[in-house]
Write an enzyme that holds these catalytic residues in place. Structure first.
Site, PDB file in Angstrom:
ATOM      1  N   GLY A   8      -2.733 -11.373  -3.977  1.00  0.00           N
ATOM      2  CA  GLY A   8      -3.919 -11.044  -3.181  1.00  0.00           C
ATOM      3  C   GLY A   8      -4.661  -9.876  -3.810  1.00  0.00           C
ATOM      4  O   GLY A   8      -4.044  -8.900  -4.217  1.00  0.00           O
ATOM      5  N   LYS A  43      -1.242 -17.764  -5.247  1.00  0.00           N
ATOM      6  CA  LYS A  43      -0.259 -18.854  -5.324  1.00  0.00           C
ATOM      7  C   LYS A  43       0.310 -18.877  -6.751  1.00  0.00           C
ATOM      8  O   LYS A  43       0.104 -17.954  -7.515  1.00  0.00           O
ATOM      9  CB  LYS A  43      -0.951 -20.170  -4.997  1.00  0.00           C
ATOM     10  CG  LYS A  43      -1.539 -20.175  -3.592  1.00  0.00           C
ATOM     11  CD  LYS A  43      -1.934 -21.555  -3.177  1.00  0.00           C
ATOM     12  CE  LYS A  43      -3.412 -21.762  -3.309  1.00  0.00           C
ATOM     13  NZ  LYS A  43      -3.833 -23.102  -2.971  1.00  0.00           N
ATOM     14  N   GLY A  71       1.606  -7.768  -6.821  1.00  0.00           N
ATOM     15  CA  GLY A  71       2.546  -7.449  -5.761  1.00  0.00           C
ATOM     16  C   GLY A  71       3.960  -7.849  -6.149  1.00  0.00           C
ATOM     17  O   GLY A  71       4.230  -8.180  -7.317  1.00  0.00           O
ATOM     18  N   GLY A 115       5.815 -10.510  -5.573  1.00  0.00           N
ATOM     19  CA  GLY A 115       5.974 -11.882  -6.077  1.00  0.00           C
ATOM     20  C   GLY A 115       5.497 -11.971  -7.507  1.00  0.00           C
ATOM     21  O   GLY A 115       6.193 -12.488  -8.395  1.00  0.00           O
ATOM     22  N   THR A 146      -0.747  -3.433  -3.677  1.00  0.00           N
ATOM     23  CA  THR A 146      -0.832  -4.220  -2.450  1.00  0.00           C
ATOM     24  C   THR A 146      -1.351  -3.342  -1.314  1.00  0.00           C
ATOM     25  O   THR A 146      -0.948  -2.175  -1.213  1.00  0.00           O
ATOM     26  CB  THR A 146       0.507  -4.851  -2.004  1.00  0.00           C
ATOM     27  OG1 THR A 146       0.356  -5.375  -0.674  1.00  0.00           O
ATOM     28  CG2 THR A 146       1.669  -3.881  -1.974  1.00  0.00           C
ATOM     29  N   ASP A 202      -0.470  -3.743   1.512  1.00  0.00           N
ATOM     30  CA  ASP A 202       0.632  -3.676   2.484  1.00  0.00           C
ATOM     31  C   ASP A 202       1.501  -2.423   2.282  1.00  0.00           C
ATOM     32  O   ASP A 202       2.217  -2.021   3.199  1.00  0.00           O
ATOM     33  CB  ASP A 202       1.528  -4.924   2.371  1.00  0.00           C
ATOM     34  CG  ASP A 202       0.746  -6.207   2.562  1.00  0.00           C
ATOM     35  OD1 ASP A 202      -0.390  -6.139   3.058  1.00  0.00           O
ATOM     36  OD2 ASP A 202       1.264  -7.280   2.201  1.00  0.00           O
ATOM     37  N   GLY A 220      -0.939  -6.865   6.603  1.00  0.00           N
ATOM     38  CA  GLY A 220       0.244  -6.126   6.160  1.00  0.00           C
ATOM     39  C   GLY A 220       1.514  -6.959   6.141  1.00  0.00           C
ATOM     40  O   GLY A 220       2.579  -6.457   5.827  1.00  0.00           O
ATOM     41  N   ARG A 221       1.378  -8.232   6.526  1.00  0.00           N
ATOM     42  CA  ARG A 221       2.558  -9.098   6.660  1.00  0.00           C
ATOM     43  C   ARG A 221       3.616  -8.414   7.526  1.00  0.00           C
ATOM     44  O   ARG A 221       3.274  -7.858   8.544  1.00  0.00           O
ATOM     45  CB  ARG A 221       3.150  -9.443   5.288  1.00  0.00           C
ATOM     46  CG  ARG A 221       2.260 -10.268   4.417  1.00  0.00           C
ATOM     47  CD  ARG A 221       3.041 -10.748   3.211  1.00  0.00           C
ATOM     48  NE  ARG A 221       2.162 -11.277   2.198  1.00  0.00           N
ATOM     49  CZ  ARG A 221       1.651 -12.498   2.232  1.00  0.00           C
ATOM     50  NH1 ARG A 221       1.939 -13.321   3.205  1.00  0.00           N
ATOM     51  NH2 ARG A 221       0.844 -12.901   1.275  1.00  0.00           N
TER      52      ARG A 221
END
Ligand code: F6P
Length: 357
Positions: free
Chosen positions: A11, A73, A112, A114, A135, A137, A180-181
């Site tokens: 993201g 993705k 991030g 991932g 991120t 987050d 922020g998940r």
């Protein structure tokens, strides 16, 4: 090294362009060519690149997003090649070969957890690689805070300030949903700085009665209430609100919508008109704040230094205001907001801000 590549993936957030600019400018002064991989790991696998010039990066330091494009993705070592049949393949070597064919000798990946886990695999397969964490987050152990966090907080504070005036005029409660998940940092900081009455975090389920009592009290005293709710927060005994499952994404769950139901429930229980506002992707864009530009530039400078010294396989971050490096971890461990010992939560509680618990 005579030629390196850079990539932004995951993201987007503010600060990515500042990092890209730093790497390109410094590399050019050292006579090193820089290739930008386009659209994150999608471009890595599909072999889409762009040679970056000083003109490409002129004036981009405070621009949101990433001039290279990104994708949240695609994981190169588990790449979805057939959606219908659900077939995945490890295409990492294909991406590395393409870089080697262009004489690329090193890679800097900004992303991030991932993204950087895939960067670890690229590094292990023989392409000298350095990762830079980013991120909104702020949930990565490699850096505190992460690139993008400060700008996102600042965006949210600006939005909530606008909501306060309309909430005051109409004697309403505003339930503001923040990204922020499963990490509450962004909601905590945005809510605190905005003077929210209630802050609901994903780390601890909330009690709706406590939330409603605080809303009644705040509206009684100040004419309005601000409830900052994290997108993955949930009431005790209830489930989180998932908006979508993205199969070929590292983080498959997409959250969204918790504020809609919460505003409805607050209104039903308290009789106070309540509106939900999902800040959504506005949080990630706009003009980058100074601290993110500085942080991104320092980390990019350090990343390039390590890469050129052949000290690779590291993620570079900032801890307690100082540059730091750690090896790509084998297991992803998120930085967890310790709600029982966090100083800001303690201060907020002392000031009477409710966490719904
Ligand atoms: O991880 C960053 C983040 O902005 C989260 O806070 C949010 O839940 C998610 O990405 C949104 O993802 P997407 O851009 O795929 O909708």
């Amino acid at each position: 090294m005579k030629k390196i590549a850079i990539m932004t993936a995951g993201g987007d957030c503010c600060g990515l362009n500042a990092a890209v600019k730093t790497i390109v400018c410094e590399a050019k002064t050292k006579g090193i060519e820089v290739v930008g991989i386009l659209d994150g790991y999608k471009g890595f696998i599909e072999g889409r690149y762009k040679e970056l010039t000083l003109d490409d990066v002129a004036g981009i330091e405070n621009m949101g997003g990433t001039i290279l494009g990104s994708s949240s993705k695609e994981c190169p070592f588990y790449y979805l090649i057939d959606k219908e049949k659900n077939i995945y393949e490890d295409l990492t070597d294909k991406g590395i070969e393409a870089l080697k064919n262009m004489n690329v000798e090193g890679l800097i990946v900004i992303g991030g957890d991932g993204t950087l886990d895939s960067a670890r695999v690229i590094s292990e397969r023989g392409m000298p690689t350095i990762g830079i964490p980013k991120t909104i987050d702020n949930d990565m152990i490699a850096s505190d805070p992460t690139i993008g966090f400060d700008t996102a907080v600042s965006n949210n504070v600006e939005c909530i300030a606008k909501l306060k005036s309309t909430a005051y005029s109409h004697k309403r409660a505003m339930v503001v949903e923040i990204m922020g998940r499963t990490s509450g940092y962004l909601t905590l900081y945005s809510g605190f700085v905005s003077g929210a009455d209630v802050i609901l975090l994903p780390e601890k389920d909330y009690d709706l009665d406590i939330v409603c009592n605080k809303v009644k009290e705040a509206v009684g005293k100040n004419r309005y209430a601000i409830v900052a709710v994290s997108e993955a927060a949930k009431e005790i005994g209830k489930k989180e609100t998932i908006s979508k499952i993205v199969k070929d994404s590292f983080e498959q769950k997409r959250y969204g919508g918790v504020s809609v139901n919460l505003a409805k429930e607050i209104e039903e229980r308290t009789g106070i008109e309540s509106k939900s506002v999902i800040l959504g992707h506005m949080q990630r864009g706009g003009e980058t704040v100074f601290s993110d530009i500085i942080r991104a530039s320092l980390q990019a400078d350090y990343a390039l230094e390590l890469l050129l010294n052949n000290e690779t396989g590291y993620i570079v971050g900032m801890k307690e205001g100082k540059l730091s490096k750690m090896q790509f971890p084998k297991i992803r461990v998120p930085r967890v907001l310790d709600i029982d010992n966090n100083e800001l939560i303690k201060t907020a509680k002392n000031m009477g801000i409710s966490f719904g618990i």
